[in-house]
Design a protein around this motif. Structure first.
Motif, PDB file in Angstrom:
ATOM      1  N   ASP A   3       0.660  -0.944   0.438  1.00  0.00           N
ATOM      2  CA  ASP A   3      -0.050  -0.510   0.105  1.00  0.00           C
ATOM      3  C   ASP A   3       0.795   1.147  -0.253  1.00  0.00           C
ATOM      4  O   ASP A   3       1.706   1.512   0.837  1.00  0.00           O
ATOM      5  CB  ASP A   3      -0.853  -0.068   1.086  1.00  0.00           C
ATOM      6  CG  ASP A   3      -2.117   1.202   1.448  1.00  0.00           C
ATOM      7  OD1 ASP A   3      -2.240   1.559   0.855  1.00  0.00           O
ATOM      8  OD2 ASP A   3      -2.081   1.206   1.998  1.00  0.00           O
ATOM      9  N   ARG A  44      -0.216   4.584   0.785  1.00  0.00           N
ATOM     10  CA  ARG A  44      -0.295   5.215   1.316  1.00  0.00           C
ATOM     11  C   ARG A  44       0.493   4.807   2.343  1.00  0.00           C
ATOM     12  O   ARG A  44       0.740   5.685   3.109  1.00  0.00           O
ATOM     13  CB  ARG A  44      -1.787   4.877   1.562  1.00  0.00           C
ATOM     14  CG  ARG A  44      -2.835   6.053   0.098  1.00  0.00           C
ATOM     15  CD  ARG A  44      -3.967   5.691   0.971  1.00  0.00           C
ATOM     16  NE  ARG A  44      -4.798   6.254   0.279  1.00  0.00           N
ATOM     17  CZ  ARG A  44      -5.298   7.453   0.437  1.00  0.00           C
ATOM     18  NH1 ARG A  44      -5.023   8.373   1.097  1.00  0.00           N
ATOM     19  NH2 ARG A  44      -6.041   8.680  -1.009  1.00  0.00           N
ATOM     20  N   TYR A  74      -2.201  11.421  -3.133  1.00  0.00           N
ATOM     21  CA  TYR A  74      -2.097  10.232  -3.261  1.00  0.00           C
ATOM     22  C   TYR A  74      -3.567   9.778  -4.635  1.00  0.00           C
ATOM     23  O   TYR A  74      -4.917  10.591  -4.177  1.00  0.00           O
ATOM     24  CB  TYR A  74      -2.133   9.254  -2.533  1.00  0.00           C
ATOM     25  CG  TYR A  74      -1.791   9.072  -0.723  1.00  0.00           C
ATOM     26  CD1 TYR A  74      -1.678   9.972   0.198  1.00  0.00           C
ATOM     27  CD2 TYR A  74      -0.919   8.357  -1.210  1.00  0.00           C
ATOM     28  CE1 TYR A  74      -0.638  10.090   0.198  1.00  0.00           C
ATOM     29  CE2 TYR A  74       0.757   7.542  -0.383  1.00  0.00           C
ATOM     30  CZ  TYR A  74       0.030   9.043   0.473  1.00  0.00           C
ATOM     31  OH  TYR A  74       0.761   9.187   1.973  1.00  0.00           O
ATOM     32  N   ASP A  76      -3.572   3.313  -6.250  1.00  0.00           N
ATOM     33  CA  ASP A  76      -2.768   5.199  -5.694  1.00  0.00           C
ATOM     34  C   ASP A  76      -1.281   5.104  -6.198  1.00  0.00           C
ATOM     35  O   ASP A  76      -1.192   4.234  -5.617  1.00  0.00           O
ATOM     36  CB  ASP A  76      -4.058   5.641  -3.798  1.00  0.00           C
ATOM     37  CG  ASP A  76      -4.733   5.689  -4.063  1.00  0.00           C
ATOM     38  OD1 ASP A  76      -5.528   6.132  -5.064  1.00  0.00           O
ATOM     39  OD2 ASP A  76      -5.270   6.256  -3.046  1.00  0.00           O
ATOM     40  N   LEU A 101       2.018   8.108  -5.442  1.00  0.00           N
ATOM     41  CA  LEU A 101       1.883   9.131  -4.128  1.00  0.00           C
ATOM     42  C   LEU A 101       2.224   9.884  -5.067  1.00  0.00           C
ATOM     43  O   LEU A 101       3.522   9.638  -5.715  1.00  0.00           O
ATOM     44  CB  LEU A 101       3.455   8.184  -3.279  1.00  0.00           C
ATOM     45  CG  LEU A 101       3.966   9.285  -2.258  1.00  0.00           C
ATOM     46  CD1 LEU A 101       2.999   9.795  -1.391  1.00  0.00           C
ATOM     47  CD2 LEU A 101       5.051   8.161  -2.083  1.00  0.00           C
TER      48      LEU A 101
END
Length: 250
Positions: free
Chosen positions: A76, A78, A130, A139, A141
């Motif tokens: 991930d 995030r 994101y 998503d 970055l």
């Protein structure tokens, strides 16, 4: 058949318009828009010119870079630490960030102010954003950090490929604004010409699996506001002329 039906309906509609225009006279009637300019095709210059064998300018696109040493917990993006990403880039490019002659030595020095709570204003790393820029449902970055000394900003885009963090776009410029639109990153930069700015659009290319510079243009953004005229000082009471007497009072 469809085509004859459309032709009959179109003819009927034209007849109704002509009848309406004739009944209404000049007010609201059909008017000619003047002569239509003749369409011209592009003129090709120097058809015998030998094609260039190499690019004229290096736009630093078409390449990706795996950010070694940066973990992606659970795949991930995030959960990736933006400060760790910038520190990894600084470590990979010591000529730019380390040493007395490095262009952005101050950026590396101020990284010590990052990661604190509350955030330190001297940290060069900007807020991370994101958004799905590749269209794969995950998503990416978008990261920015100040290049110090100077007045430039580094804009980077990272995606996750095979569980690894991969940089798919890098741009350094005197940035006045950044936008995300669809699968594109749009960077605004000031121009030496008043009332103009540069706009660079980087768009995800699924074949190259990187973001490519797809638009590079100069835009007119309107006139700069002219300075307001200085206000004249109001007269003092002693300098105010007395009103003239009315005819009835004279």
């Amino acid at each position: 058949m469809p085509r004859p039906v459309r032709t009959v309906l179109a003819a009927a509609a034209v007849a109704v318009l002509l009848a309406t225009a004739a009944g209404c006279g000049d007010a609201g009637g059909l008017q000619g828009a003047g002569a239509t300019p003749t369409a011209t095709s592009p003129a090709r210059l120097w058809p015998g010119l030998t094609p260039a064998s190499s690019p004229a300018w290096n736009y630093d696109d078409g390449e990706s870079e795996v950010m070694k040493g940066v973990s992606v917990p659970g795949g991930d993006v995030r959960r990736v630490d933006p400060v760790a990403v910038v520190r990894a880039e600084i470590a990979r490019h010591p000529d730019d960030y380390a040493g007395a002659k490095a262009s952005y030595r101050e950026t590396a020095e101020r990284m010590a102010d990052c990661g604190r709570t509350p955030p330190d204003a001297d940290c060069p790393v900007l807020k991370a954003y994101y958004r799905d820029l590749t269209g794969d449902g995950h998503d990416e970055l978008t990261l920015g950090f100040r290049l110090l000394p100077g007045n430039q900003t580094a804009v980077r885009v990272y995606t996750v490929q095979g569980g690894r963090l991969v940089q798919v776009m890098a741009n350094d410029d005197a940035v006045s604004g950044v936008e995300l639109a669809g699968h594109s990153v749009i960077i605004h930069a000031p121009s030496d010409l008043a009332d103009y700015e540069y706009r660079f659009q980087w768009t995800w290319d699924p074949d190259q699996r990187v973001m490519l510079l797809t638009h590079d243009e100069m835009l007119h953004i309107g006139r700069s506001p002219s300075p307001a005229p200085s206000a004249s000082p109001s007269p003092t009471p002693s300098a105010t002329p007395s009103p003239s007497p009315s005819p009835s009072a004279s």
